[in-house]
Design an enzyme around this catalytic site. Structure first.
Site, mmCIF file in Angstrom:
data_model
loop_
_atom_site.group_PDB
_atom_site.id
_atom_site.type_symbol
_atom_site.label_atom_id
_atom_site.label_comp_id
_atom_site.label_asym_id
_atom_site.label_seq_id
_atom_site.Cartn_x
_atom_site.Cartn_y
_atom_site.Cartn_z
ATOM 1 N N ASP A 1 -32.467 88.086 11.957
ATOM 2 C CA ASP A 1 -33.357 88.864 12.821
ATOM 3 C C ASP A 1 -34.135 87.977 13.786
ATOM 4 O O ASP A 1 -35.364 88.087 13.909
ATOM 5 C CB ASP A 1 -34.340 89.694 11.988
ATOM 6 C CG ASP A 1 -33.655 90.549 10.943
ATOM 7 O OD1 ASP A 1 -32.508 90.959 11.181
ATOM 8 O OD2 ASP A 1 -34.264 90.806 9.893
ATOM 9 N N GLU B 1 -31.772 100.345 15.634
ATOM 10 C CA GLU B 1 -32.892 99.516 15.183
ATOM 11 C C GLU B 1 -33.028 98.298 16.075
ATOM 12 O O GLU B 1 -32.338 98.167 17.096
ATOM 13 C CB GLU B 1 -32.670 99.086 13.724
ATOM 14 C CG GLU B 1 -31.392 98.316 13.494
ATOM 15 C CD GLU B 1 -31.069 98.100 12.031
ATOM 16 O OE1 GLU B 1 -31.794 98.626 11.176
ATOM 17 O OE2 GLU B 1 -30.077 97.399 11.743
#
Length: 506
Positions: free
Chosen positions: A27, A182
């Site tokens: 991430d 997302e």
């Protein structure tokens, strides 16, 4: 060839090694300030949280700290494995760095600030009006701050107080019926606001899509070439590509940092290092980004590369605290972990009885290479503990020392077993694990073999057990993390004189 040409070739190699931040570093969010670049990553149940990296060239990264390094910033006592800290976004605005994250196990969205990304970072400002995960920050020309979250929805916030204006409104969520929209990031580039998202889930169907609009709150039109990046449905050596962020290089070109995995073994493979941070170039055609496929040896960028300091093989545990690469499970109380009690030694005091326990006293570093070796000299005179490769409480291998004995422990799912043991002379002993890529890369083999054993004072290695690496993979264990190699206490007080970690040739 002139001397100048030789010098230029030395600093501008033809290719660079991808991932640029190997091992469990998922991430990624990137931020440029002048000539400096910074990346932060998710850290889940590990403390300290949110590793912070610095670079001058986007290729060579050095860890300069962890943003969340105090209990007042980060409480993980209730976090299960793969709980805790999700998907930070790092931005710089009005002379301050701002870091927004979701703590899924302790109250949701939190925002931290710092004048220096190496720290110290502030205690958290909580944002109760921001729901969900994967928060992003962007400021418009009027100074309004927009927070966009997975879903994909958006709300305007006050980043100083944590207050929200109104309620979240839906924006654009990728392809119709797309799974798991997302990781949104919002940017003003040229005449448009761009909304970059991930979709397809974090596994083999992961991808990156983008839309654009005239205002930060939409409406947004999708790129006709979506997804602009995905390796789904291919046998590419890099898989699960997604959760991306955009940044400009030193020459004004555009680049994307993103997560991906390197599966080993047969198809579909097992990834054991976790989701790693990759880099790939971006060009623009008709005001849409065109993203290059992610490769492990892409062409080097056209500017000089600036390698950081080499990471030493050995950590001698000098007094003054552990280096930022060391992480622990959920917390690290000083009374259970210190480098100051005996000069040049790491002292661990047990809490719980094994790596199966949530409150195990453990300090480790991420495995970053498919083939590597780790060693440690342990003194078990007042307790017992050892050297372990950990994925979570239910998936780990370890070799531990009691005074006069060593034994290899395997935990896979519900099964815990002592798979080998031997007597050793009383006193300190060197424990070792060697990880080698499996020679047979097909559906019958795992990705690697972990050999655990002991070393004599002259360096001779005695293997006690060879264990299949697939059982310490995400495909078997689930979750969002990767392997961490480290030291632990199982009873009493154990001390470690040094720890070595080094890559091996594949």
């Amino acid at each position: 060839m002139s001397d100048a040409s030789h010098t230029d070739a030395a600093v501008r190699p033809a290719t660079f090694s991808n991932p640029v931040i190997p091992g469990f570093h998922p991430d990624p969010s990137v931020c440029r300030v002048g000539d400096d670049y910074y990346v932060v990553c998710s850290s889940f149940e590990y403390f300290p949280g949110v590793p912070v990296f610095h670079s001058r060239d986007l290729v060579n990264w050095t860890q300069i700290g962890n943003a969340l390094d105090r209990p007042s910033q980060l409480r993980l006592s209730d976090a299960p494995s793969s709980g805790g800290i999700y998907a930070p976004t790092l931005r710089h605005h009005d002379g301050r760095f701002r870091l927004i994250v979701t703590h899924v196990s302790d109250g949701g969205t939190m925002l931290f600030t710092a004048s220096d990304p190496a720290g110290p970072w502030s205690d958290p400002v909580r944002l109760p009006g921001v729901p969900g995960i994967d928060p992003d920050l962007a400021w418009d020309e009027d100074g309004a701050c927009w927070c966009t979250v997975a879903g994909v929805s958006q709300i305007r916030i006050d980043p100083d107080t944590g207050g929200a204006f109104g309620t979240p409104h839906r924006l654009w969520s990728g392809a119709p019926d797309a799974k798991a929209p997302e990781a949104p990031h919002l940017y003003r580039i040229g005449d448009y606001w761009y909304l970059l998202i991930a979709e397809g889930g974090t596994e083999r169907c992961h991808g990156v899509s983008i839309a654009r609009g005239r205002t930060p709150d939409g409406p947004f039109e999708p790129c006709p070439a979506n997804p602009v990046l995905t390796h789904r449905g291919t046998d590419h050596p890099v898989q699960n590509t997604g959760h991306a962020d955009l940044v400009q290089g030193p020459d004004g070109s555009w680049w994307m940092v993103l997560l991906g995995v390197r599966p080993g073994g047969g198809t579909p493979g097992w990834h054991v290092l976790g989701r790693e941070t990759f880099l790939t170039p971006v060009t623009w055609v008709d005001d849409w980004p065109v993203v290059a496929a992610v490769t492990t040896e892409p062409p080097a960028p056209p500017w000089p590369l600036v390698p950081g300091p080499a990471e030493p093989v050995r950590d001698d545990f000098a007094p003054g605290g552990l280096r930022p690469q060391w992480i622990s499970v959920r917390d690290r109380p000083a009374e259970h972990c210190t480098t100051g009690e005996r000069a040049g030694w790491l002292t661990l005091r047990a809490r719980g009885s094994s790596l199966d326990e949530r409150d195990v006293v453990f300090v480790g570093r991420r495995q970053q290479h498919p083939a590597c070796r780790a060693r440690a000299l342990i003194d078990p005179a007042q307790g017992h503990g050892g050297l372990a490769v950990r994925l979570d409480e239910r998936h780990h291998y370890g070799i531990e020392a009691l005074d006069g004995e060593v034994r290899v422990i395997s935990r896979v799912g519900p099964v815990r077993a002592v798979v080998a043991s031997r007597t050793v002379p009383a006193g300190p002993v060197t424990l070792a694990v060697r990880i080698a890529v499996a020679p047979q890369q097909d559906s019958r083999s795992g990705p690697d073999v972990l050999t655990l054993g002991v070393e004599d004072p002259d360096g001779a290695f005695t293997a006690l057990a060879d264990l299949d690496g697939r059982y310490l993979s995400t495909e078997v264990a689930g979750g969002f993390t990767g392997r961490v190699i480290g030291l632990y206490a199982a009873s009493g007080t154990v001390r470690f004189d040094w720890f070595d970690y080094e890559p091996l040739l594949v």
